[in-house]
Design an enzyme around this catalytic site. Structure first.
Site, PDB file in Angstrom:
ATOM      1  N   GLY A   1       2.005  -1.548  -3.662  1.00 29.76           N
ATOM      2  CA  GLY A   1       2.394  -2.027  -4.975  1.00 29.76           C
ATOM      3  C   GLY A   1       3.027  -0.972  -5.854  1.00 29.76           C
ATOM      4  O   GLY A   1       3.800  -1.289  -6.755  1.00 29.76           O
TER       5      GLY A   1
ATOM      6  N   THR B   1      -3.692  -6.832  -0.051  1.00 26.41           N
ATOM      7  CA  THR B   1      -2.320  -6.609   0.401  1.00 26.41           C
ATOM      8  C   THR B   1      -1.533  -5.718  -0.543  1.00 26.41           C
ATOM      9  O   THR B   1      -0.575  -5.070  -0.121  1.00 26.41           O
ATOM     10  CB  THR B   1      -1.592  -7.957   0.567  1.00 26.41           C
ATOM     11  OG1 THR B   1      -1.636  -8.673  -0.667  1.00 26.41           O
ATOM     12  CG2 THR B   1      -2.247  -8.797   1.649  1.00 26.41           C
ATOM     13  N   CYS B   2      -1.931  -5.665  -1.815  1.00 20.34           N
ATOM     14  CA  CYS B   2      -1.195  -4.838  -2.773  1.00 20.34           C
ATOM     15  C   CYS B   2      -1.277  -3.363  -2.412  1.00 20.34           C
ATOM     16  O   CYS B   2      -0.352  -2.595  -2.671  1.00 20.34           O
ATOM     17  CB  CYS B   2      -1.749  -5.070  -4.177  1.00 20.34           C
ATOM     18  SG  CYS B   2      -0.878  -4.172  -5.470  1.00 20.34           S
ATOM     19  N   ILE B   3      -2.390  -2.970  -1.797  1.00 22.69           N
ATOM     20  CA  ILE B   3      -2.564  -1.550  -1.445  1.00 22.69           C
ATOM     21  C   ILE B   3      -2.740  -1.362   0.064  1.00 22.69           C
ATOM     22  O   ILE B   3      -3.212  -0.319   0.517  1.00 22.69           O
ATOM     23  CB  ILE B   3      -3.772  -0.946  -2.199  1.00 22.69           C
ATOM     24  CG1 ILE B   3      -5.046  -1.777  -1.940  1.00 22.69           C
ATOM     25  CG2 ILE B   3      -3.491  -0.856  -3.693  1.00 22.69           C
ATOM     26  CD1 ILE B   3      -6.306  -1.172  -2.541  1.00 22.69           C
TER      27      ILE B   3
END
Length: 912
Positions: free
Chosen positions: A855, A878-880
C-alpha cells in the site's frame, strides 16, 4: 510400276484424310488406331480400314480386356456398333469384370445400341461378376423407357446380384418411381428379400424414398424387418426421413406408438428423432397433440423408473432427459409458440396445446412428495434414523403404483391425478415401520446419497418442461415457487454432492433469483469444474469444430494493419457479425500471408497491449504499477466510449475462444465486470493512502474528533473544485459514528464507480456480446483474472528468498519449514491462489518477488505468527502483503487449513 502407283494412291488418301489408310498387321497396334474412330463413330473410316485388314474384331485389349464393341456400346456409337456386329463381333463377350456390351449400353442409357445388340441376339440374362444384369443397370439409373423394351426379353425379372438384390431393390433405393411401376407390372416380387433379409420396402426406407415406399405400400408390400431385426421404420428414423415415416404410419398406424417408444433408444441419434417428429407434428394439429401426449406419457413412465432405486441411474437419467428434450423441442415448434405471446404455459394449462403436459403431472407429484418426505423425515429423525429407511421402501412401492397409473393413462384411461394427495401417502407411512425392519437400516444421509442424483435429474426435466412453456428469457413462476419450497433439501443435495449443480441444476444459469440461493455453494466448487461448466454452457449450440479456424468465406477474415492495429482492428470487429466471430476467428496482417492460431494469438497479445496504450487515454496505471483502471478523464478522446465497447468485445471474444490477453486490471474493475459491488478496500489500487484513511475511520470512534465531515466531497472538475454530494442533500448531512460505514461505501462508489460509470457501461456492452452476465458470475475477481490472463509461472525459490517473518516467526522455525514444503507440493494453480490470497494479485512484478508493491510502496511478502486454536484458518492483509499463519502443530494440519482458506476464501484487509 503398278505397286508404285498403289503406294502413291495410299499416300494421297492418307494425306487427304489426315490419317493412316491401312491398319497395322499387329492387333494390339491396330486396335489403338481404331479406338478413337469408334469413339467418334467414324464408321466410314473404320469400314475402310477393316476392309483390307485381317484385324480380329473380338480382340480384347487394355486393363479391363474390352473389345471395340464394348467401346461402341459404351459411347453410343451406333453405326460403328452395327459395323462391328456385321463383321462378327460377339455381343455377349464379357470383359474382365464380366460386363457385356449390353451392360454398358444399359448403364449409359444408349437406347439405339441396346436395340441393335438385341437384334444380334445379345443375352439379357448374363450377369457380370457382381451378379448385375442389364436390367439392374437400367433400374439403378431409372431408364424406364429402355426397361420397357428390355423386360420382354428377360426370362426372370427377379434375377439377383451377388447380394441377392433384384432390379426392384435398387430402383426403390434410388427413388425411380416409373421404373418401380414398370418392374412391378412385369411381375417383380414386391416382398423378395436379399441375402440379409431386406425387402424392396426396406431399401426404399433406407434412403428416405417416400414416393417408391408409397407405391410399394399401395401395391401391398409387407412391413418386414431384415435378419438382424432392423425395420423400415428404424431406417427412416436413423436417417431423419420424416416424410417416409409419415407414409409408413399412414399405412400402419400401430407404428406411431413404436416411434414414440423409440425415443428411449439411446442408440438412435437425438437430432434425427427430432427431425422425424418435427415433420410429423407439422402435418396436423391433431397429430401434433398426439405426439406430445405420447412423449409426455413415455417421459412419465421413465421418470418413475428413475425414481426407483432398483433401476440403472445412468441409463434411466439419460433416457428421461432425452425424451424431455425432444418433447420440449416439438412443443416449441407448434402452431402457437410461447415466444409470440400466445397460449402461454403459465395460464393454468387451459388450452388443448397445454393439456399435453397433464400426463407429466403424475411425475411432478411424485417428485414433490419425495422432497417433502425427505425434508420431513430428516428433520424428525436427526437422532433416530431407523424410520428414514422406510421412506425408501414405501416411496418406491408408491412409485411402482404411479408407473402403473401412467400406463393406464397411456392406453386411454382418463381421470384426475389429484387423488394422490400428500395426506394419503402420509397415512401409508404410519404403517411402514414393519416393512422398514425387513430392510437394512439406512440413515438420512444414505437416503440422500441414493436418491439425490435421481431426484435432481427429475428436477432438471421439470425445469425443462416449465421453461418450454415460457417466453424466451422468462423463468416459470411455478418452477421458482418449487425451488423456494424445497430450498433446504436442494441445498442438502448439492452440499452432499456438488456435482449435481453441474450435472442437473442448469436452471441456475438462466435464473438470477435462483442462482443467488446457491451461489455460495457454487463458488465453493473447484475452479476447474466451474470453468468446464462455464464453457459447456457458453458454447452450447455451437457446432463442434476447431474454434479458431480459417473461414471458408474470404470476407470473414479480419484484415488488420500492424502499424495501426488498434484502429484497424476496431473497424473490422465492429463490421463483423457477432455470431460469425463466435464460430471462429481468422486474422491476417496486411501484406502478410500467415494465418492460423499463431496469428490469432499474436493479434490478441498485441491488441491487448494497445488497449492500455496511454495514447488512447482509456486506462490509467494503478498504484501497484502492474494493473490498470478505466481513466475517468478518457473523454479527452472523442471516441472513448466506442473504444471502451471495442475493448470489451476483444476481452469477451478472447475469453470465448480461450485466448489469453496480455493485460491486468485492478481488482475493482474485475468486480465491475462480474457485477460485484466494490468496497473501500478496492480504493487501495488507485490511492493507497486514502484507503488507509477510510480504514482508520472504520476502525476508530469518530464521535468526539470534530472531523466535521459531510456526505459530500470536493472534486477537481477540469481544474475547478466542485462539491459533489454523495447522496441527495449530502452537503448538510454530517458523518457520525452511526453512519460512517455508509459514508465510506458511498465515497468508495464515487471514486471507483460513479466517476467511470460511462466507461464501465461501454466496456460491458461489448463484453456481454460474447459472455452472458449469468455465466461470468460463476467466478470471483481473482478467478476472472486467471481466465483472461492465464496462470503465471511462480519461482518458489525467489519467493522464499524475498519473504520476511514477524510476530515471533523466524526463517528456521518448524512451522515455516512446513509452510515452504507445502508450497513446493502445491499445484501451480494453488500457488497462484496463495499469491492472490496474500497480495491481492496473481502476478509477480518484473524482477521477481523483490519488487512486490504494498500500500505504501515496495513491501516484501511477510509471514506473521498467530496463536493456534483448533480449525483456525490463515488470514491475510493484502495491503501489506502479509500472511497471518497460525502456529499449527503439524504439517498435515497446516496444509489442510491453508487449502481450505485458498479454495473457500478467507480474504481480509487490515492495517499493519
Amino acid at each position: 510400276m503398278e505397286r508404285a502407283m498403289e503406294q502413291l494412291n495410299r499416300l494421297t488418301r492418307s494425306l487427304r484424310r489426315a490419317r493412316t489408310v491401312e491398319l497395322p498387321e499387329d492387333n494390339e497396334t491396330a486396335v489403338y488406331t481404331l479406338m478413337p474412330m469408334v469413339m467418334a463413330d467414324q464408321h466410314r473410316s473404320v469400314l475402310e480400314l477393316l476392309s483390307n485388314s485381317k484385324f480380329d474384331v473380338n480382340y480384347a485389349f487394355g486393363r479391363v480386356k474390352r473389345s471395340l464393341l464394348h467401346i461402341a456400346a459404351n459411347c453410343g456409337s451406333v453405326e460403328c456398333l452395327v459395323l462391328l456386329l456385321k463383321r462378327g463381333a460377339d455381343p455377349n463377350y464379357q470383359d474382365i469384370s464380366g460386363c457385356t456390351p449390353l451392360h454398358l449400353a444399359a448403364r449409359n442409357g444408349q437406347k439405339k445400341c441396346m436395340s441393335k445388340l438385341l437384334e444380334y441376339n445379345a443375352d439379357v440374362n448374363i450377369c457380370n461378376n457382381e451378379g448385375l444384369t442389364a436390367i439392374h443397370w437400367l433400374a439403378v439409373n431409372g431408364r424406364t423407357e429402355l426397361l420397357h423394351d428390355l423386360v420382354q426379353h428377360v426370362t426372370n425379372v427377379d434375377v439377383e446380384d451377388a447380394m441377392g438384390q433384384t432390379a426392384l431393390h435398387v430402383a426403390c433405393q434410388n427413388g425411380h418411381k416409373t421404373t418401380v411401376l414398370c418392374l412391378l407390372d412385369s411381375g417383380a416380387d414386391i416382398n423378395r428379400p436379399n441375402v440379409s433379409g431386406a425387402t424392396p420396402l426396406y431399401f426404399a426406407c433406407s434412403h428416405g424414398q417416400r414416393d417408391t415406399a408409397q407405391i410399394l405400400l399401395l401395391r401391398g408390400a409387407k412391413y418386414l424387418p431384415d435378419k438382424n431385426g432392423v425395420t423400415p421404420l428404424d431406417l427412416c428414423v436413423q436417417g431423419g426421413y420424416g416424410e417416409t415415416c409419415d407414409i409408413l404410419i399412414q399405412h400402419h398406424p400401430r407404428l406411431f406408438q413404436t416411434l414414440i417408444q423409440m425415443t428411449q433408444n439411446e442408440d438412435l441419434r437425438e437430432n434425427t428423432l427430432r427431425q422425424v417428429l418435427e415433420h410429423l407434428s407439422q402435418q396436423s394439429e391433431v397429430q401434433y397433440l398426439k405426439i406430445l401426449t405420447g412423449l409426455a406419457e413415455v417421459a412419465t413412465t421413465n421418470g418413475h423408473k428413475l425414481l426407483s432405486i432398483s433401476s440403472s441411474y445412468e441409463a434411466q437419467m439419460k433416457s428421461l432427459l432425452r425424451i424431455v428434450r425432444i418433447f420440449c423441442h416439438v412443443f416449441r415448434i407448434g402452431p402457437s409458440s410461447p415466444n409470440n405471446g400466445n397460449d402461454m404455459g403459465y395460464n393454468g394449462n387451459k388450452t388443448p396445446r397445454n393439456q399435453v403436459f397433464k400426463p407429466l403431472e403424475l411425475l411432478w407429484h411424485s417428485l414433490d412428495e419425495w422432497l417433502v418426505l425427505i425434508a420431513t423425515e430428516l428433520t424428525k429423525n436427526k437422532r433416530d434414523s431407523s424410520n428414514i429407511a422406510c421412506i425408501l421402501l414405501k416411496q418406491n412401492q408408491l412409485d411402482q403404483q404411479d408407473i402403473s397409473l401412467a400406463h393406464q393413462s397411456a392406453i386411454g384411461e382418463s381421470g384426475s391425478y389429484d387423488h394422490l394427495s400428500s395426506s394419503t401417502r402420509a397415512e401409508d407411512f404410519e404403517s411402514c415401520s414393519a416393512a422398514g425392519k425387513q430392510e437394512p437400516v439406512a440413515d438420512g444421509q444414505d437416503v440422500i446419497s441414493m436418491t439425490a442424483n435421481r431426484l435432481s435429474a427429475v428436477i432438471q426435466a421439470f425445469y425443462m418442461c416449465c421453461s418450454c412453456q415460457m417466453p424466451q428469457g422468462m423463468t416459470s413462476p411455478r418452477f421458482i415457487e418449487f425451488v423456494c419450497k424445497h430450498d433446504d433439501v436442494l441445498k442438502c443435495f448439492v452440499t452432499r454432492n456438488p456435482k449435481i449443480i453441474f450435472d442437473h441444476f442448469h436452471f441456475l444459469l438462466e435464473c438470477p433469483e435462483l442462482m443467488s440461493r446457491f451461489m455460495h455453494i457454487i463458488k465453493a466448487q473447484p475452479f476447474k469444474e466451474r470453468c468446464e461448466w462455464f464453457y459447456e454452457h457458453l458454447l452450447a449450440g455451437q457446432p463442434d469444430s476447431d474454434m479458431v479456424h480459417r473461414p471458408v468465406n474470404e470476407n470473414d477474415i479480419l484484415l488488420v494493419h500492424r502499424d495501426s492495429i488498434f484502429r484497424s482492428s476496431c473497424e473490422v470487429v465492429f463490421k463483423s457479425n457477432c455470431e460469425k466471430l463466435k464460430q471462429g476467428i481468422a486474422v491476417r496482417f496486411h501484406g502478410e500471408e500467415g494465418m492460423g492460431q499463431g496469428v490469432v494469438r499474436e493479434w490478441f497479445d498485441i491488441l491487448s497491449s494497445e488497449i492500455i496504450n496511454p495514447d488512447y487515454a482509456l486506462f490509467t496505471q494503478s498504484a501497484d504499477g502492474t494493473t490498470f483502471q478505466p481513466n475517468s478523464n478518457s473523454s479527452v478522446n472523442p471516441d472513448h466510449l466506442n473504444y471502451f465497447r471495442f475493448a470489451g468485445e476483444i476481452l469477451g471474444l478472447a475469453l470465448y475462444h480461450r485466448q489469453l490477453v496480455n493485460i491486468y486490471f485492478t481488482r475493482s474493475f474485475y468486480k465491475h465486470i462480474l457485477g460485484i459491488p466494490v468496497n473501500y478496500q478496492d480504493v487501495a489500487s488507485i490511492d493507497p493512502e486514502y484507503a488507509k484513511n477510510l480504514q482508520w475511520i472504520l476502525d476508530n470512534d469518530i464521535s468526539d474528533l470534530g472531523l466535521e465531515l459531510t456526505f459530500s466531497v470536493e472534486t477537481d472538475v477540469f481544474g475547478a473544485m466542485e462539491e459533489v454530494p454523495l447522496k441527495p442533500g449530502g452537503a448538510s448531512i454530517l458523518v457520525t459514528q452511526e453512519n460512517k460505514a455508509e459514508y465510506v461505501q458511498l465515497v468508495t462508489e464515487l471514486r471507483m464507480t460513479r466517476a467511470i460509470q460511462p466507461q464501465i457501461n461501454g466496456f460491458l456492452q461489448g463484453f456481454h456480446m460474447f459472455i452472458p452476465p449469468s455465466l461470468i458470475q460463476l467466478f470471483d475477481e481473482y478467478e476472472l483474472e486467471l481466465l483472461l490472463s492465464g496462470m503465471p509461472e511462480i519461482d518458489v525459490n525467489d519467493w522464499m528468498k524475498n519473504t520476511e517473518y514477524t510476530s515471533g516467526y523466524e526463517r528456521d522455525d518448524q512451522v515455516i519449514q512446513w509452510f515452504w514444503e507445502v508450497v513446493q507440493e502445491l499445484t501451480q494453480e494453488e500457488r497462484v491462489l496463495l499469491l492472490q490470497f496474500v497480495t491481492g494479485s496473481s502476478r509477480v512484478p518484473h524482477g521477481g518477488f523483490a519488487y512486490i508493491m504494498g500500500g505504501s510502496g515496495l513491501q516484501n511478502f511477510t509471514i506473521a505468527a498467530v496463536a493456534y486454536t483448533p480449525n483456525l484458518l490463515p488470514t491475510s492483509s493484502t495491503c501489506i502483503n502479509m500472511l497471518k499463519l497460525p502456529e499449527y502443530p503439524s504439517k498435515e494440519i497446516l496444509k489442510d487449513r491453508l487449502l481450505v482458506a485458498l479454495h473457500c476464501g478467507s480474504y481480509g484487509y487490515t492495517m499493519a
